[in-house]
Design an enzyme around this catalytic site. Sequence first.
Site, short mmCIF file in Angstrom:
data_model
loop_
_atom_site.label_atom_id
_atom_site.label_comp_id
_atom_site.label_asym_id
_atom_site.label_seq_id
_atom_site.Cartn_x
_atom_site.Cartn_y
_atom_site.Cartn_z
N PHE A 158 24.50 68.47 24.12
CA PHE A 158 23.46 69.24 23.42
C PHE A 158 22.13 68.98 24.12
CE2 PHE A 158 19.98 70.18 20.62
CZ PHE A 158 20.33 71.44 20.16
N ASP A 174 18.94 62.71 29.38
CA ASP A 174 18.30 63.35 28.23
C ASP A 174 18.23 62.33 27.11
OD1 ASP A 174 17.60 64.71 25.94
OD2 ASP A 174 18.85 66.47 26.35
N LYS A 185 10.90 64.71 20.69
CA LYS A 185 11.10 64.25 19.32
C LYS A 185 10.12 63.15 18.90
CE LYS A 185 15.47 66.34 18.45
NZ LYS A 185 16.67 66.53 19.20
#
Length: 406
Positions: free
Chosen positions: A140, A225, A254
């Site tokens: 993802f 990531d 985030k």
Amino acid sequence: MKLQDYLDLEERYGAHNYKPLDVVLHRGEGVWVWDVDGNRYLDCLSAYSAVNQGHCHPRIVKAMVEQASLLTLTSRAFRNDQLGLFYEELCTLTHSHKVLPMNSGAEAVETAIKTVRKWGYQVRSIPEDQAEIIVCQNNFHGRTIAIVGFSTDPGSRNGFGPFAPGFKIVPFGDAEAFEEAIGPNTVGFLVEPIQGEAGVIIPPAGYLRKVREICTRRGITLILDEIQTGLGRTGKLLAEEHEGIEADLTLVGKALSGGLYPVSAVLSNTEVMSVLQPGEHGSTFGGNPLACAVARAALKVLVEENMIENAAAMGSYFLERLREIRHPMIREIRGKGLLIAVELLPEAGGARRYCQRLKDRGLLCKETHDNTIRFAPPLVIDRNVIDWAIERIAGVFEESGDGHGK
Ligand SMILES: *Cc1c(COP(=O)(O)O)cnc(C)c1O
């Protein structure tokens, strides 16, 4: 307004690209959030780890309010007095040479893809338009067209083509399969240290070390990531530290803002980032003074208030307490730091039902894929709150029967 009124408004006017639990939140503080009726819940999702520092952390809020009344956006056509300080603090903390600031996580991923492709053409002399990037099954990395084009999740991908070429998919956690997939035009390997959205999938120990060694030996860039695993979530500042390695490019987002504002960044070594020339990449909001001031405060709070150490200690405690819950429908309990998953057997009838029942008892969780419940509370959680959560989680399993005292 009543709960149903809020639901009706969203249903009527909003795109239906999410299926949220029916709780309408109004206020948050630390690990807790309150709904419009004043009911309190423990947030065990932390906005997919964007709120690691806890909701509305007063020091981050203060930095945001102060900066908001001074200067918010200049564009990168001009300089601003927050940007250089943000760069320096972020580079010092993460041992990086260079930063490229963006807004969302997906933008950081896109930026990394563009950068390593350019590096491939310029430094590795790959023939034009032939650069290839290897990614993993069940990855993802976000929702843009390029990114969903190399997703293996039909829900993310189907119906959105045509997609960009130049990606090859290998199994996650298998360093040999990765090495076999490397071709003459491979420029990078994009991978999550732990696959969050896939259900908190932790690769075998040594995987990232092997991958690092292969990338170095074969002359390709390792792009980690860490948008979900980074900034304390797994009990280290970056998850790469668990294996003592350093990526060539690291993506953070985030929690870089503590959840107050979208801020992301590509962290890089000088060699790779130096291929970008003025005018080749950018973002109107990327690196704006409000984002920088918020991110500077968010990083300071994370370190000075020992949230990373707390994530390691409370993560172990949470896991240990979860493992006391015995239930025949639990297939596996796993986690690193405060990124924790309880995977149920398919016979359990789906994790969503459990999330619903947890919500009714004051715990907000989100299922990832059909059968996994993820527990990822803000990193400021303490033992008492974990004990409180365990009572409720155990209660939901007891109530769902099939216990047989096993
Ligand atoms: C959330 C996430 C992204 C995308 O971030 P957005 O800010 O939603 O674009 C990318 N990679 C990982 C691992 C993520 O968890």
